[in-house]
Design an enzyme around this catalytic site. Structure first.
Site, PDB file in Angstrom:
ATOM      1  NE  ARG A 545      17.866  82.218  10.806  1.00  0.00           N
ATOM      2  CZ  ARG A 545      17.127  83.015  10.051  1.00  0.00           C
ATOM      3  NH1 ARG A 545      17.670  83.707   9.061  1.00  0.00           N
ATOM      4  NH2 ARG A 545      15.829  83.133  10.262  1.00  0.00           N
ATOM      5  CE  LYS A 550      16.174  85.130  13.399  1.00  0.00           C
ATOM      6  NZ  LYS A 550      15.092  84.525  14.189  1.00  0.00           N
ATOM      7  CE  LYS A 656      17.642  75.763  21.884  1.00  0.00           C
ATOM      8  NZ  LYS A 656      16.922  76.425  20.782  1.00  0.00           N
TER       9      LYS A 656
END
Length: 808
Positions: A545, A550, A656
């Site tokens: 996002r 972030k 991931k």
């Protein structure tokens, strides 16, 4: 493992389905016909598994009901075929008939039921619940359009409707028999009869809640979880025939249209009063429908609450579903006739809560006056909960009224949903060690002092089957050749890959697989956005996002810094690299959308510069989704996990990426720390302030200008942004960074920038030795078994939910 007879039966199923429904053969069928056929066949097999499971297990077994406002599932067909061990069978069968199963998969649109890590985590957890054999339900809304489809116009994010039901309807199994009615508005009337006080809601607006079940498969398991999606439907009497006959066509259906807005869109903008009202309606509609459903099932076979905590566990995934607490109380008291104390005791035994963030903006605060207007009985119960909680806290808070007020459920006109969730839950967990520590020592420290046994940590996990075996088949094939398939069920076996760290042939295969995955991503980008990227270049990826914390902005600053250096010395040696961004900004989040524009303008500037474009490239991938992530993660070489320390609760994109052979450029934040602990810290490129440093600097007052003055690197980048990036000045972002606006580099990009560049340069140097790099990559893959959602669910099941596994 499927037998030959089972494979033959699966082939026959497809041939028969196509013949019966489309009067065609496998060879002549369209990809769309094959998609719907395989979807129906996979569901048939899942229903068979459900039947086998129900025969072997008693009806009364404790079930987890996982409440989440989003479930980011990704495409269903491939995952179901893989979990059913049918994918290879149908892949070969289609190939024999001149069909490509990948083309069939591409017919499916991603279900529009989620946005980021919160929803993807919920989807992983349902998968693992099925795999491990625990009885489980997820509850969510049946969004018609999901979040939105992201489009770039002149570098700016534009939102378009993201319709997914055209191909997604095949997975929805309507359950009219489970429909309930949700009440909004009305007036609460008190009745006193036989020395008992009761409450009735008079003249409410009644909304039908229609459930649709999606079956969530698990690998090699007869247990199938159910994701129950709730759709708001207007009752027949909402249509005004008189107005219609008078020609007032719009007015005749206005009430029905308003009702059906409830599940129209995920996260309607809360920048308007109407938006906040709609979000409140969505949250209450979801929890009321689900709680009625749970209680109706329970009271079919029980008359008391004695068995309720033994058979039901209800989990609040972040604060969005927290209204389930007063709704459970309303139903138990008003509908089923139990007293307050008995009802509250049951609620506190069945409810648990996961906190996913320390950011105040995400710790939901609702307005009591809006609750009172739309759900007056819930407002009454919230007031009573607050009164009792204050009484319980008074002894602990002594005369510290400020502390008491901060811990209470209601303060002024505000209802604090995190406080409500903590009060109602028997367990509260964070999602990484550092995050849980911050919850206990800072954010919720007052509660932790009073209820120390309530708090625990369960670090997040991802479904390693989907996020390695399915999405990275070449890497999976190598791993299986080295250690076997048992790692599908026992991810800790990945540790055996460490035996091959000095095997040059294996290391070369790891390198070659990454290159092939980069080629696959390059082909996707060319087809989707008509952009050429070179798989020979390094792929540096930040996919998540778009949010200030972030720090995509700091990533862009790093690229501007490299551009400045190259312009100063065009002959300097540079690792050719593609900086790839992916992610959506919330539609009402102006700062995040401005950062997207900066990224796209920088990409344009570099592409037009003959010196820069031979060394660097910036690409923003449109409309990030699970399907795109399944292509992107295997191609990632450097994964940017650069949030300000202490602000990212966990992160699952980091898991991931590393599982697929990426190394992390990271701060000491969230699960980054635990990943680095497992992989050894020398295999991550860590930089920046620690969480304690951040708190210390903020407590004395952070001055961004000091870093601007002290660092030539920072000055060169900020000054360039102020003048021109891609033909546009970003003076507004400079004002944000230097504190000339209402903000002041809120997440300390300038404080961490020099450290970030130092870590980048260390990474760049080590990347030049590809054998050494591949050795680090292989060790990191081997170390990722801990971060499987299977491990996380085992911890939830044993430490919080107290579940027993089905007989499989």
């Amino acid at each position: 493992m499927l037998t030959e007879a089972q494979k033959t039966a699966a082939e026959k199923d497809l041939q028969n389905y196509l013949s019966e429904h489309y009067s065609t053969t496998i060879e002549r069928a369209t990809d769309e016909q094959l998609y719907f056929a395989l979807a129906e066949i996979s569901q048939k097999y899942l229903f068979q598994r459900i039947g086998k499971c129900n025969k072997k297990n008693p009806k009364d077994r404790k079930t987890i009901h996982y409440m989440s406002i989003e479930f980011l599932l990704g495409r269903m067909l491939k995952n179901n075929l893989w979990n059913l061990e049918l994918e290879d069978t149908y892949k070969v069968l289609l190939k024999e008939n001149n069909k490509n199963i990948e083309n069939v998969y591409n017919i499916e649109q991603d279900p529009g039921l989620g946005n980021g890590g919160l929803g993807r985590l919920a989807a992983c957890y349902l998968d693992s619940i099925s795999r491990l054999g625990y009885p489980g339900f997820g509850h969510c809304l049946k969004y018609e359009y999901g979040l939105f489809k992201q489009i770039f116009v002149d570098g700016k994010q534009i939102e378009a409707p993201d319709g997914w039901l055209e191909t997604g309807n095949v997975w929805l199994n309507p359950r009219e028999d489970q429909a309930v009615e949700v009440l909004f508005g009305g007036t609460v009337k008190q009745n006193y009869d036989n020395n008992k006080l009761s409450y009735v809601i008079e003249s409410p607006k009644v909304v039908k809640a229609m459930p649709y079940d999606m079956l969530i498969s698990g690998y090699d398991s007869n247990t199938v979880s159910t994701l129950r999606l709730w759709e708001a439907k207007a009752l027949t009497n909402s249509f005004n025939l008189t107005k219609f006959n008078n020609g007032e066509f719009t007015e005749s259906v206005r009430e029905g249209v308003k009702i059906e807005l409830i599940n129209k869109l995920l996260y309607p903008s809360d920048k308007t009063v109407q938006g906040t009202e709609l979000r409140l309606a969505q949250e209450y509609f979801l929890v009321s429908a689900a709680m009625q459903n749970i209680l109706r099932d329970y009271f079919e076979d029980h008359r008391t609450l004695a068995e309720f905590p033994k058979l039901v566990a209800i989990h609040i995934n972040d604060t969005h579903p927290a209204l389930l607490v007063p709704e459970l109380m309303r139903l138990l008291i008003d509908k089923y006739g139990f007293g307050w104390d008995e009802s509250w005791d049951a609620v506190r035994q069945v409810v648990s809560y996961t906190n996913h963030t320390i950011l105040s903006e995400a710790l939901e605060v609702l307005h009591l006056n809006e609750i009172e207007e739309d759900m007056p009985r819930i407002a009454m119960i919230l007031r009573e909960l607050d009164r009792r909680f204050r009484a319980e806290l008074a002894e602990h808070c002594k005369n510290d009224f400020r502390k008491l007020e901060s811990m209470s459920i209601i303060s002024g006109n505000n209802v604090y949903m995190a406080n409500l969730s903590i009060y109602a839950s028997h367990k509260v967990n964070g999602v990484s060690k550092i995050h849980s520590h911050i919850l206990k020592t800072r954010l919720f420290n007052a509660y932790a002092e009073i209820y120390p046994d309530k708090f625990l940590n369960i670090t997040n996990g991802i479904t390693h089957r989907r996020w390695l075996a399915e999405c990275n088949p070449a890497l999976d094939k190598l791993i299986v050749s080295l250690i076997g398939k048992d790692y599908y069920k026992s991810p800790e076996l990945l540790k055996k890959l460490d035996d091959y760290l000095d095997d040059k042939a294996v290391l070369r295969k790891v390198h070659d697989i990454k290159f092939e995955n980069k080629k696959r991503l390059a082909e996707y980008v060319k087809k989707a956005q008509n952009i050429d990227i070179n798989p020979e270049w390094r792929f540096v990826v930040q996919a998540k996002r778009i949010h200030e914390y972030k720090r995509q902005l700091m990533n862009v600053m790093r690229i501007i810094y490299l551009c400045n250096k190259i312009r100063e010395n065009p002959e300097m040696p540079v690792t050719k690299q593609v900086f790839i961004f992916a992610g959506k900004a919330a539609s009402g989040y102006a700062m995040a959308k401005r950062i997207i524009t900066l990224i796209n303008k920088l990409a344009e500037e570099i592409s037009l510069d003959p010196v820069l474009r031979d060394k660097l490239q910036v690409v923003f991938l449109e409309n990030y989704s699970v399907t795109l992530a399944e292509i992107l993660m295997p191609a990632t070489e450097v994964s940017e996990q650069i949030s300000l320390a202490g602000r990212e609760a966990s992160g699952t994109g980091n898991m991931k990426a590393v599982l697929n052979g990426s190394l992390m450029m990271c701060t000491c934040d969230g699960a980054n720390i635990e990943i680095a602990d497992e992989c050894s810290h020398e295999n991550s490129y860590e930089f920046g302030l620690r969480a304690d440093d951040v708190d210390r600097i903020k407590s004395r007052g952070y001055n961004a200008t000091e870093y601007y003055i002290a660092s030539e690197r920072v000055r060169s980048v900020v000054d360039k942004m102020n003048i021109d990036i891609g033909g546009e000045s970003f003076a507004d972002l400079v004002g944000y960074l230097l504190g000339h606006t209402d903000y002041k580099d809120s997440y300390m990009c300038l404080a961490d920038f020099d450290s970030y560049i130092d870590a980048y340069e260390r990474m760049d140097k080590e990347y030049s030795d590809q054998e050494y790099w591949s050795k680090k990559v292989l060790h990191c893959i081997a170390s990722m078994g801990l971060f499987s959602s299977d491990r996380a669910i085992e911890e939830y099941a044993t430490k919080i939910w107290k579940l027993k596994k089905n007989v499989n």
